[in-house]
Design an enzyme around this catalytic site. Structure first.
Site, PDB file in Angstrom:
ATOM      1  N   ASP A  85       0.865  -1.176   0.000  1.00 23.36           N
ATOM      2  CA  ASP A  85       0.000   0.000   0.000  1.00 23.36           C
ATOM      3  C   ASP A  85       0.906   1.231   0.000  1.00 23.36           C
ATOM      4  OD1 ASP A  85      -1.968  -1.880   0.380  1.00 23.36           O
ATOM      5  OD2 ASP A  85      -2.832  -0.943   2.163  1.00 23.36           O
ATOM      6  N   HIS A 137       4.955  -7.408  -0.227  1.00 25.56           N
ATOM      7  CA  HIS A 137       4.563  -8.668  -0.857  1.00 25.56           C
ATOM      8  C   HIS A 137       5.217  -8.823  -2.231  1.00 25.56           C
ATOM      9  CE1 HIS A 137       1.182  -9.585   2.031  1.00 25.56           C
ATOM     10  NE2 HIS A 137       1.475  -8.320   2.328  1.00 25.56           N
ATOM     11  N   SER A 242       8.458   3.523   4.428  1.00 28.43           N
ATOM     12  CA  SER A 242       9.692   3.577   3.652  1.00 28.43           C
ATOM     13  C   SER A 242       9.356   3.435   2.178  1.00 28.43           C
ATOM     14  CB  SER A 242      10.679   2.502   4.108  1.00 28.43           C
ATOM     15  OG  SER A 242      11.962   2.793   3.595  1.00 28.43           O
TER      16      SER A 242
END
Length: 275
Positions: A85, A137, A242
């Site tokens: 996200d 992911h 980050s």
């Protein structure tokens, strides 16, 4: 900006990030921990409806930062997806081993990944803000061949720094996931540490976390693996926000693994980036 660079050069970035991580691990009494978690959520605009558990269930800031999403909330939509996200800030070719960090500034894909033969392909960058879900992911499916830890600094990766500081991503510490595609191409998912992201970890090496000895630095480590990955499988997690940079080689690009969306764009993990 020059004064900011001088300030952060003098600042013991790794040590301060390490200490922030230690504080985040403290388990305060339940009511106080809830107030801390709630204050953070309100300050940064965390969407509590996305969380796997109620806010009061997280026993430390670390547990809250690394929270999972509610099951089924992020269905995987394609063969090339957003790994996190955040905000898709950059999508650009790799040519002669160079790619774009920001307008007028290039950096070396080989320096970022530690892969000397990476000459052509494509790169895209997702910035995670403090409000976002902090797990990363797999942007593609394939075989996870290696994980490489590259020690470095912990400069902030806020847009103001990315736009002003040449080679910023190659200075900071990184976790690099090398994925071989079924078609023979390769993808590198690069987790880039930043100020106060004093810890990155991966489920594939449970005993390892970054920035564990901030005074002496670290050494490059590589773990050879042969793990089958489905697109969207979890790779690792950040403390706070980050950046993730995905590098795709020319074989992957020729096989249709190339983003076909315009940036900047708000993205969510599992969202297809191809047509």
């Amino acid at each position: 900006m020059q004064l900011m660079k001088i300030f952060f050069t003098i600042l013991p970035q790794n040590l301060l990030s390490f200490l922030t991580g230690k504080f985040a691990n403290v388990r305060f009494p339940g009511p106080l921990q809830f107030v801390i978690n709630k204050t953070y959520a309100l300050s940064f605009g965390v969407d509590e409806t996305l969380m796997e558990k109620p806010l009061r269930s997280y026993e430390s800031l670390t547990a809250f930062f690394t929270r999972r999403l509610r099951p089924g909330l992020r269905p995987v939509e394609g063969k090339l997806v957003s790994p996190a996200d955040g905000r898709l800030t950059n999508s650009y070719p790799i040519a002669s081993g160079q790619t774009l960090q920001a307008k007028g500034m290039n950096y070396s894909a080989a320096s970022l990944s530690g892969e000397i033969s990476f000459e052509k392909g494509w790169q895209f960058t997702v910035y995670l803000s403090p409000k976002d879900y902090h797990r990363v992911h797999a942007p593609v499916g394939g075989v996870l061949q290696s994980i490489r830890y590259i020690p470095g600094k912990l400069w902030p990766v806020l847009p103001v720094f990315v736009k002003q500081m040449d080679g910023l991503f190659t200075f900071n510490e990184r976790l690099v996931f090398e994925i071989k595609l079924a078609q023979g191409g390769r993808a590198f998912a690069v987790m880039v540490g930043s100020m106060n992201v004093g810890k990155m970890s991966t489920r594939f090496v449970p005993s390892f976390a970054t920035n564990q000895n901030p005074l002496s630095g670290g050494t490059v480590k590589t773990w050879q693996l042969n793990e089958n990955l489905s697109v969207g499988d979890e790779l690792g997690m950040f403390m706070l926000g980050s950046t993730v940079v995905v590098l795709l080689d020319d074989i992957a690009v020729a096989s249709g693994y190339k983003p076909a969306v315009q940036c900047p764009l708000t993205v969510i993990m599992g969202q297809s980036l191809t047509e």
